[in-house]
Enzyme design. Structure first.
Site, short mmCIF file in Angstrom:
data_model
loop_
_atom_site.label_atom_id
_atom_site.label_comp_id
_atom_site.label_asym_id
_atom_site.label_seq_id
_atom_site.Cartn_x
_atom_site.Cartn_y
_atom_site.Cartn_z
N ASP A 258 0.86 -1.33 -0.02
CA ASP A 258 -0.02 -0.09 -0.07
C ASP A 258 1.16 1.13 0.11
O ASP A 258 1.84 1.58 1.02
CB ASP A 258 -0.97 0.03 1.33
CG ASP A 258 -1.94 1.07 1.42
OD1 ASP A 258 -1.65 2.14 0.60
OD2 ASP A 258 -2.84 1.13 1.98
N VAL A 259 0.97 2.09 -0.96
CA VAL A 259 1.78 3.21 -1.20
C VAL A 259 1.77 3.93 -0.30
O VAL A 259 2.63 4.97 -0.01
CB VAL A 259 1.88 3.64 -2.53
CG1 VAL A 259 2.34 2.75 -3.77
CG2 VAL A 259 0.57 4.24 -3.03
N ASN B 256 3.71 4.59 -10.04
CA ASN B 256 2.34 4.35 -10.97
C ASN B 256 0.96 4.24 -10.29
O ASN B 256 -0.10 4.53 -10.77
CB ASN B 256 2.69 3.51 -12.03
CG ASN B 256 1.42 3.04 -12.97
OD1 ASN B 256 1.14 3.66 -13.84
ND2 ASN B 256 0.94 1.90 -12.66
N TYR C 27 -7.66 14.93 -7.19
CA TYR C 27 -6.90 14.27 -8.37
C TYR C 27 -6.02 15.24 -8.99
O TYR C 27 -4.59 15.08 -9.28
CB TYR C 27 -7.61 13.58 -9.32
CG TYR C 27 -6.88 12.69 -10.36
CD1 TYR C 27 -6.46 11.63 -9.92
CD2 TYR C 27 -6.76 13.23 -11.50
CE1 TYR C 27 -5.76 10.65 -10.84
CE2 TYR C 27 -6.46 12.13 -12.55
CZ TYR C 27 -5.72 11.14 -12.16
OH TYR C 27 -5.22 10.13 -13.11
N LYS D 237 -1.90 15.32 -8.72
CA LYS D 237 -0.91 14.97 -9.68
C LYS D 237 -0.23 16.53 -10.37
O LYS D 237 0.98 16.25 -10.74
CB LYS D 237 -1.85 14.67 -11.13
CG LYS D 237 -2.70 13.60 -11.05
CD LYS D 237 -1.92 12.17 -10.84
CE LYS D 237 -2.55 10.90 -10.94
NZ LYS D 237 -1.61 9.75 -10.84
N ALA E 122 -7.20 7.42 -20.81
CA ALA E 122 -6.71 6.06 -21.36
C ALA E 122 -7.66 5.02 -20.80
O ALA E 122 -8.08 4.81 -19.68
CB ALA E 122 -5.15 5.64 -20.80
N THR F 50 -8.34 2.25 -19.16
CA THR F 50 -7.95 1.22 -18.31
C THR F 50 -9.24 1.36 -17.29
O THR F 50 -10.10 2.06 -17.28
CB THR F 50 -6.79 1.57 -17.29
OG1 THR F 50 -7.26 2.93 -16.66
CG2 THR F 50 -5.46 1.86 -18.43
N1 LIG Z 1 -6.12 5.88 -17.23
C1 LIG Z 1 -6.27 7.10 -17.33
O1 LIG Z 1 -6.97 7.61 -18.00
C2 LIG Z 1 -5.15 7.71 -16.71
C3 LIG Z 1 -4.73 9.12 -17.22
C4 LIG Z 1 -3.68 9.60 -16.48
C5 LIG Z 1 -3.05 8.97 -15.38
N2 LIG Z 1 -3.43 7.88 -14.91
C6 LIG Z 1 -2.69 7.39 -13.81
O2 LIG Z 1 -1.99 6.21 -14.29
C7 LIG Z 1 -1.77 5.35 -13.07
C8 LIG Z 1 -2.30 3.98 -13.59
O3 LIG Z 1 -3.52 3.72 -13.43
P1 LIG Z 1 -4.39 3.04 -14.58
O4 LIG Z 1 -4.98 3.93 -15.42
O5 LIG Z 1 -3.44 1.82 -14.65
O6 LIG Z 1 -5.64 2.60 -13.60
P2 LIG Z 1 -5.82 1.07 -12.83
O7 LIG Z 1 -7.16 1.45 -12.06
O8 LIG Z 1 -6.08 -0.06 -13.96
O9 LIG Z 1 -4.36 1.04 -11.84
C9 LIG Z 1 -4.31 1.65 -10.86
C10 LIG Z 1 -3.67 0.49 -9.77
O10 LIG Z 1 -3.08 1.27 -8.70
C11 LIG Z 1 -3.28 0.47 -7.58
N3 LIG Z 1 -3.78 1.15 -6.38
C12 LIG Z 1 -4.66 1.83 -5.81
N4 LIG Z 1 -4.50 2.34 -4.67
C13 LIG Z 1 -3.21 1.87 -4.13
C14 LIG Z 1 -2.32 1.82 -3.28
N5 LIG Z 1 -2.79 2.43 -2.17
N6 LIG Z 1 -1.09 1.20 -3.22
C15 LIG Z 1 -0.75 0.50 -4.10
N7 LIG Z 1 -1.44 0.22 -5.02
C16 LIG Z 1 -2.61 1.05 -5.18
C17 LIG Z 1 -4.73 -0.29 -7.92
O11 LIG Z 1 -4.73 -1.40 -7.42
C18 LIG Z 1 -4.51 -0.52 -9.44
O12 LIG Z 1 -3.68 -1.96 -9.76
C19 LIG Z 1 -2.45 6.19 -11.87
O13 LIG Z 1 -1.63 6.89 -11.12
C20 LIG Z 1 -3.41 7.05 -12.64
O14 LIG Z 1 -3.78 8.18 -12.20
C21 LIG Z 1 -4.33 7.19 -15.87
#
Ligand SMILES: NC(=O)c1ccc[n+]([C@@H]2O[C@H](COP(=O)([O-])OP(=O)(O)OC[C@H]3O[C@@H](n4cnc5c(N)ncnc54)[C@H](O)[C@@H]3O)[C@@H](O)[C@H]2O)c1
Length: 267
Positions: A61-62, A88, A153, A157, A186, A188
């Protein structure tokens, strides 16, 4: 950036490693013979995602400072070194309402900003011991263009980007390049709640693979303190910050910042 490659045999840690970007990145790193250790919240699902990818899994847990340190120590003990840390892990607000939910705001900032700070603090000495490497922070376009629907958020960020820029000179001095990736929306799980709106509007979203390519390039050839914007149909762009007006002396000349306030390599 072009797509050059991290050295085969190197070791990377990916927080949020079993999520959308994490999985795409791990797959590409494995193809390059890099060991990708996936750190994520402890669950059966997350463990089996890592196993299916053929990657080691560590529970993290980060927001837990000590756990960040312990995970880095475990990676060094089990894999001999740490060359890159992908910080990430992230969440966005579950609700988008006019009233600001402070508990949710703090939760998002705790994970998306302080999780990054703790991750840098933990990974820095290990990467230095490996002779230098990279820290790549997954920020967001929301850190450059705040989202009216998600203040927590946007703050987290934006803060992560500022942290990356502020830390870059001291890390560069020890051979570590820190940079931020700033993707637009993106495909996801994080956009599950709003995906139908993009589809209905015909709005393009990135694939996780496009973002993973930018993450790999940031390790291989990123610039210290850079923020790489990734947008559909645009690719990866090194964002140019506009800067701020310099102070002026009474004579109207631009005033130099006192030497002690400048990073050592800029004196
Ligand atoms: N998908 C998008 O549109 C998008 C756009 C810009 C930035 N992001 C960023 O990209 C990163 C990855 O997100 P993603 O799109 O792969 O979404 P995702 O939800 O598929 O992945 C996020 C991961 O973070 C993990 N996580 C959440 N809280 C946590 C914690 N306390 N400790 C450890 N792990 C934890 C989750 O279990 C999950 O596996 C994130 O930081 C997100 O904010 C996503």
């Amino acid at each position: 950036m072009t797509d050059s490659t991290p050295a085969p045999g190197s070791v990377a840690l990916i927080t949020g490693g079993t999520g959308g970007f994490g999985r795409a990145l791990a797959t590409k790193l494995r193809e390059r013979e890099v060991t990708a250790v996936l750190a994520d919240l402890d669950s059966e699902r997350n463990r089996s995602v890592a196993a299916d990818l053929g990657c080691p899994f560590v529970a993290l847990d980060v927001t837990d400072r000590a756990a960040n340190e312990a995970v880095v120590a475990q990676v060094e003990a089990e894999h001999g070194r740490l060359d890159a840390a992908y910080l990430n892990a992230g969440i966005s607000a579950a609700k988008s309402e006019d009233a600001l939910d402070l508990d949710e705001f703090m939760r998002v900032v705790e994970i998306d900003l302080f999780g990054v700070v703790y991750g840098v603090q933990a990974a820095r000495p290990a990467i230095r011991r490996a002779g230098g490497g990279a820290i790549v922070v997954t920020a967001s376009l929301a850190g450059l263009a705040p989202m009216a629907t998600d203040p927590g958020y946007s703050v987290a960020k934006g803060g992560a980007i500022a942290f990356v820029r502020s830390m870059a000179p001291r890390l560069a001095r020890e051979g570590t390049t820190i940079s931020a990736i700033c993707p637009g929306f993106a495909d996801t799980a994080i956009i599950d709640r709003i995906r139908h709106e993009f589809t209905a509007a015909g709005f393009p979203v990135l694939t996780a693979e496009e973002v993973a390519d930018a993450m790999i390039a940031a390790w291989a050839e990123g610039e210290p303190g850079a923020a790489y914007v990734v947008q559909p149909g645009v690719g990866t762009v090194n964002y140019r910050f506009k800067g701020v007006p310099a102070a002026r002396t009474e004579a109207g000349e631009p005033a130099a910042v006192p030497e002690t306030l400048r990073p050592k390599d800029m004196r």
